[in-house]
Design an enzyme around this catalytic site. Sequence first.
Site, short mmCIF file in Angstrom:
data_model
loop_
_atom_site.label_atom_id
_atom_site.label_comp_id
_atom_site.label_asym_id
_atom_site.label_seq_id
_atom_site.Cartn_x
_atom_site.Cartn_y
_atom_site.Cartn_z
N TRP A 11 0.82 -1.22 0.00
CA TRP A 11 0.00 0.00 0.00
C TRP A 11 0.85 1.27 0.00
O TRP A 11 0.34 2.36 -0.19
CB TRP A 11 -0.94 0.01 1.21
CG TRP A 11 -2.01 -1.04 1.18
CD1 TRP A 11 -2.22 -1.99 0.20
CD2 TRP A 11 -3.03 -1.26 2.17
NE1 TRP A 11 -3.30 -2.77 0.52
CE2 TRP A 11 -3.81 -2.35 1.73
CE3 TRP A 11 -3.34 -0.65 3.38
CZ2 TRP A 11 -4.90 -2.84 2.46
CZ3 TRP A 11 -4.43 -1.14 4.12
CH2 TRP A 11 -5.19 -2.21 3.66
N LYS A 12 2.15 1.12 0.29
CA LYS A 12 3.04 2.28 0.41
C LYS A 12 2.42 3.28 1.41
O LYS A 12 1.72 2.86 2.33
CB LYS A 12 3.31 2.89 -0.97
CG LYS A 12 3.79 1.82 -1.97
CD LYS A 12 4.36 2.37 -3.23
CE LYS A 12 4.78 1.22 -4.14
NZ LYS A 12 5.42 1.67 -5.38
N GLU A 48 12.18 2.14 -3.31
CA GLU A 48 11.94 3.46 -2.70
C GLU A 48 12.74 3.61 -1.41
O GLU A 48 13.18 4.72 -1.07
CB GLU A 48 10.42 3.64 -2.45
CG GLU A 48 9.68 3.87 -3.77
CD GLU A 48 8.25 3.37 -3.80
OE1 GLU A 48 7.66 3.15 -2.73
OE2 GLU A 48 7.73 3.19 -4.93
N GLY A 92 1.64 -2.39 -6.28
CA GLY A 92 1.48 -1.11 -5.59
C GLY A 92 0.10 -0.54 -5.84
O GLY A 92 -0.88 -0.94 -5.22
N GLY A 93 0.01 0.37 -6.79
CA GLY A 93 -1.23 1.12 -7.04
C GLY A 93 -2.47 0.26 -7.17
O GLY A 93 -3.52 0.58 -6.58
P1 13P Z 1 3.08 -0.10 -8.79
O1 13P Z 1 2.32 -1.39 -8.87
O2 13P Z 1 2.25 1.06 -8.33
O3 13P Z 1 3.85 0.17 -10.04
O4 13P Z 1 4.16 -0.30 -7.63
C1 13P Z 1 5.00 -1.39 -7.67
C2 13P Z 1 5.72 -1.48 -6.38
O5 13P Z 1 6.64 -0.74 -6.11
C3 13P Z 1 5.27 -2.50 -5.41
O6 13P Z 1 6.17 -2.61 -4.35
#
Ligand code: 13P
Length: 246
Positions: free
Chosen positions: A3-4, A90, A224-225
């Site tokens: 989910w970041k 990140e 992620g998204g």
């Molecule tokens: P996205 O799926 O938003 O590109 O992010 C990938 C990610 O960094 C999952 O850890």
Amino acid sequence: GNWKMNGRQANNEALLSALKPAVAGFDTIDVAVCPPFPYLSQTASQLADSNITFGAQNLSAQQDGAYTGEVSSGMLVDLKVRWVLVGHSERRSLYGETDEIVAAKTQVALDAGLIPCIGETLEERKTGDTEVVLARQLDAVLPVIERHPASAFVLAYEPVWAIGTGLTATPEQAQAVHAFLRDRLASSGYAAAPSVRILYGGSVKAANAPELFSQPDVDGGLVGGASLVANEFVGIAKAAVDSLGA
Ligand code: 13P
């Protein structure tokens, strides 16, 4: 699902409520969400009667002590956390995590019985040094992971240019890199290399997941998204059941 730094209590609750019944029958794969630290407790109670497991997005390389702002492996174990993301790109690029720090965190996670999902990052495909970067990152954690069974950790390959950009590696590109990582594990003497789960991350969506997951060395996704949108995440999990769950 990573989910970041997204979501608040109310939408997390709604998201988990939608996911729980939708993936309830998906018993041949692991479905996991990694919320921000403050919501781990909420997630734990909401998922208590669910087949969805959960993880943290980071952990400290230290145990208890004077480390303001850090969260230890013991705290995660207290909260019944199963997985932990280590060395996400990140963390590497924005918070200065080096290969050494990633290795130390991997060790701490394994020692605590957490399953580290270790991020391998391809910085620049164009420069042609794909394999050099990935080999360096993998070699840094090899001495730590090679003493453990393949079930104790997960690798994740996430090309930086594909993260959050809507650009996905082609299934062939992902397969080539995953095969490279698996070969390197094998050639370094890790006998269980064929069983190591290698996840692909970078703009995975319900629409592209079936093709990605059908590659022989792609063992799942780090999302992620799309993990913030119930229908998308369920679609990705369904693709995993279809391609990988047999
Ligand atoms: P996205 O799926 O938003 O590109 O992010 C990938 C990610 O960094 C999952 O850890």
